[in-house]
Design a protein around this motif. Structure first.
Motif, short mmCIF file in Angstrom:
data_model
loop_
_atom_site.label_atom_id
_atom_site.label_comp_id
_atom_site.label_asym_id
_atom_site.label_seq_id
_atom_site.Cartn_x
_atom_site.Cartn_y
_atom_site.Cartn_z
N THR A 149 31.28 3.06 0.45
CA THR A 149 31.03 2.38 1.72
C THR A 149 30.17 1.17 1.42
OG1 THR A 149 29.12 3.80 2.14
CG2 THR A 149 31.20 4.47 3.12
N ASN A 206 28.93 14.53 6.66
CA ASN A 206 28.55 15.46 5.60
C ASN A 206 27.54 16.49 6.11
OD1 ASN A 206 28.28 16.56 3.00
ND2 ASN A 206 26.58 15.19 2.54
N ASP A 211 28.76 2.39 7.97
CA ASP A 211 29.74 3.30 7.38
C ASP A 211 29.07 4.40 6.55
OD1 ASP A 211 31.76 1.81 8.55
OD2 ASP A 211 32.19 0.67 6.73
N SER A 257 32.14 7.43 1.05
CA SER A 257 32.76 7.83 2.31
C SER A 257 33.33 9.24 2.22
CB SER A 257 33.85 6.84 2.71
OG SER A 257 34.98 7.00 1.90
N ILE A 258 33.42 9.84 3.39
CA ILE A 258 33.99 11.17 3.52
C ILE A 258 35.15 11.06 4.47
CG2 ILE A 258 33.52 13.47 4.44
CD1 ILE A 258 30.74 13.23 3.36
N SER A 270 29.25 8.51 7.32
CA SER A 270 29.66 9.49 6.30
C SER A 270 28.56 10.53 6.07
CB SER A 270 30.01 8.80 4.99
OG SER A 270 31.23 8.12 5.12
#
Length: 136
Positions: free
Chosen positions: A34, A47, A39, A22-23, A43
């Motif tokens: 994630t 990104n 999810d 995840s970010i 992310s």
């Protein structure tokens, strides 16, 4: 009679198996995993949109390159160019993602440009949205 089959990624059925990272990177161990395709995809999109072209080593074509457009004078032409960059980038890097709505919200007093993207993933029941704020 044709049926529209909604598929679930087999990885989503294994709750203890991570499918991505995840970010933003914010946990004590730096990376949060994630555990669902939804999810992980979100992310990955974040990104992509926060990466500038040429920024990723060994993959210089990856990234939306939006920052160069966002702090120009925001006109109707600029909005259309941003929407074009978004749709072309998603089509190239995320071919299973279908953008259903894009909105660019400009707040000149606070120097913030927000990009809202609503999307769905083809042949799945995944629908989500994403808001990315760029601040000068």
């Amino acid at each position: 009679m044709a049926f529209n089959v909604q598929q679930i990624n087999p990885l989503d059925l294994q709750p203890r198996k991570a499918v991505g990272v995840s970010i933003p990177f914010s946990s004590k161990a730096v990376f949060n995993s994630t555990y669902t395709t939804k999810d992980a995809l979100k992310s990955n999109l974040i990104n992509y949109f926060l990466t500038e072209k040429g920024e990723r080593f060994l993959n210089p074509n990856f990234g939306a390159g939006l920052r160069a457009l966002l702090f120009e004078q925001i006109t109707q032409d600029t909005r259309e160019e941003i929407q074009y960059v978004i749709s072309q980038g998603i089509a190239q890097w995320f071919p299973n993602v279908i953008v259903t709505k894009t909105d660019i919200i400009v707040s000149p007093d606070t120097h913030i440009v927000s990009i809202y993207i609503q999307y769905q993933v083809s042949q799945t029941n995944i629908q989500d949205d994403l808001v990315i704020n760029f601040q000068q």
